[in-house]
Design an enzyme around this catalytic site. Structure first.
Site, PDB file in Angstrom:
ATOM      1  N   ARG A 278      29.954 -16.847  40.635  1.00  0.00           N
ATOM      2  CA  ARG A 278      28.771 -17.370  41.608  1.00  0.00           C
ATOM      3  C   ARG A 278      27.893 -18.218  41.048  1.00  0.00           C
ATOM      4  NH1 ARG A 278      24.810 -17.574  45.373  1.00  0.00           N
ATOM      5  NH2 ARG A 278      22.739 -16.659  44.989  1.00  0.00           N
TER       6      ARG A 278
ATOM      7  N   GLU B   4      18.200 -12.335  44.936  1.00  0.00           N
ATOM      8  CA  GLU B   4      19.168 -13.425  45.542  1.00  0.00           C
ATOM      9  C   GLU B   4      19.877 -12.625  46.741  1.00  0.00           C
ATOM     10  OE1 GLU B   4      23.190 -13.243  44.677  1.00  0.00           O
ATOM     11  OE2 GLU B   4      22.280 -11.418  44.722  1.00  0.00           O
TER      12      GLU B   4
ATOM     13  N   ARG C  39      35.035 -24.145  59.318  1.00  0.00           N
ATOM     14  CA  ARG C  39      33.375 -23.994  59.639  1.00  0.00           C
ATOM     15  C   ARG C  39      32.537 -24.827  58.476  1.00  0.00           C
ATOM     16  NH1 ARG C  39      32.288 -17.838  61.915  1.00  0.00           N
ATOM     17  NH2 ARG C  39      34.274 -17.552  63.122  1.00  0.00           N
TER      18      ARG C  39
ATOM     19  N   SER D  92      21.170 -19.827  43.531  1.00  0.00           N
ATOM     20  CA  SER D  92      19.516 -20.109  43.300  1.00  0.00           C
ATOM     21  C   SER D  92      18.830 -18.572  43.419  1.00  0.00           C
ATOM     22  CB  SER D  92      18.942 -20.715  44.114  1.00  0.00           C
ATOM     23  OG  SER D  92      18.965 -20.453  45.601  1.00  0.00           O
TER      24      SER D  92
ATOM     25  N   ARG E 181      15.791 -28.866  43.238  1.00  0.00           N
ATOM     26  CA  ARG E 181      16.706 -27.648  43.181  1.00  0.00           C
ATOM     27  C   ARG E 181      18.245 -28.456  42.738  1.00  0.00           C
ATOM     28  NH1 ARG E 181      13.747 -25.403  47.077  1.00  0.00           N
ATOM     29  NH2 ARG E 181      14.661 -26.440  48.915  1.00  0.00           N
TER      30      ARG E 181
ATOM     31  N   ARG F 133      26.906 -28.480  48.005  1.00  0.00           N
ATOM     32  CA  ARG F 133      26.930 -28.170  46.548  1.00  0.00           C
ATOM     33  C   ARG F 133      28.383 -28.229  46.175  1.00  0.00           C
ATOM     34  NH1 ARG F 133      22.845 -24.861  45.990  1.00  0.00           N
ATOM     35  NH2 ARG F 133      21.498 -26.486  45.999  1.00  0.00           N
TER      36      ARG F 133
ATOM     37  N   ASP G  58      12.055 -20.516  42.809  1.00  0.00           N
ATOM     38  CA  ASP G  58      11.071 -20.224  43.067  1.00  0.00           C
ATOM     39  C   ASP G  58      10.308 -18.674  42.484  1.00  0.00           C
ATOM     40  OD1 ASP G  58      11.093 -17.846  45.561  1.00  0.00           O
ATOM     41  OD2 ASP G  58      12.910 -19.158  45.503  1.00  0.00           O
TER      42      ASP G  58
ATOM     43  N   GLY H 118      26.612 -21.245  47.323  1.00  0.00           N
ATOM     44  CA  GLY H 118      26.290 -20.877  48.525  1.00  0.00           C
ATOM     45  C   GLY H 118      26.641 -22.211  49.527  1.00  0.00           C
TER      46      GLY H 118
END
Length: 236
Positions: free
Chosen positions: A88, A180, A44, A91, A218, A25, A205, A21
């Protein structure tokens, strides 16, 4: 070839794209795991790279947050850039009691509170599922490396802050493993365009247990999931 959202040229993307996402990363994966990685998109700030992993071409590009965002990027990758596979890597929040922080979950299917499927005008409720070939390959890679993976249903939610306080508990009672915000749209785009998709997530979490990871944890905990996804991609 460029779209309003992707500036890459035709042929810039590999057949398999990993989609975290977070754009940072994406940059981390390219710099840490890919050889010869080159930036092919930064519209962007959604960074996309193509390089090689274990001698095989692999791309990585961020999806942004939520189903509208991944819906745009995955559609354009599948439809316009002729990408075949999107994995994908993100998290998720645990719903199942058996999950703990840092566990890896693979979404065999996904529930959703989104209206994304209404565009298809189907005479019923569509059930988005992962491509079995990708799912089987990822699970097999986990087994080869001695890594535990939980396979089951995800919840793709449009609401991070849900006004219904018992919403997560209701999904948990139906056996949903984790929540998610992207997988359902990805799976529906893949089905509609006859492509392949899989969502795998690291538990960041556990709302039911009141535990969560720090941002630093994370970042480190995602490495194993990233390596497993790359090893899967390299063998497709």
């Amino acid at each position: 070839m460029a779209t309003p959202h992707i500036e890459a040229a035709a042929g810039d993307f590999a057949k398999t794209v990993l989609m975290p996402g977070d754009p940072l990363r994406s940059k981390f994966i390219a710099e840490s795991f890919l050889t010869g990685a080159r930036l092919i998109n930064n519209v962007r700030g959604i960074q996309g790279y193509t390089g090689e992993y274990k001698g095989q071409p692999v791309s990585v590009m961020a999806s942004g947050m939520g189903m509208p965002s991944i819906g745009i990027y995955s559609y354009e990758l599948f439809k316009l850039y002729n990408v075949d596979n999107i994995i994908r890597i993100g998290s998720a929040g645990a719903l199942s009691d058996k999950l703990d922080l840092f566990d890896i979950v693979a979404g065999a299917g996904t529930c959703t509170n989104s209206n994304y499927q209404k565009q298809y005008n189907l005479p019923g409720t569509y059930a988005p599922i992962a491509d079995y070939g990708l799912l089987s390959a990822f699970v097999g890679e986990c087994e080869r490396q001695g890594e535990r993976v939980y396979v089951g249903n995800l919840l793709s939610s449009d609401t991070f802050y849900d006004a219904r306080e018992d919403a997560n508990e209701r999904w948990r009672k139906m056996g949903v493993l984790a929540v998610e915000m992207e997988a359902a749209a990805l799976y529906m785009n893949a089905a509609y365009l006859n492509k392949r998709a899989l969502a795998v997530c690291t538990i960041s979490d556990c709302p039911m247990k009141g535990t969560e990871t720090t941002s630093a944890e994370r970042e480190r905990s995602f490495v194993k999931m990233i390596e497993l996804a790359l090893d899967t991609a390299a063998k497709l």
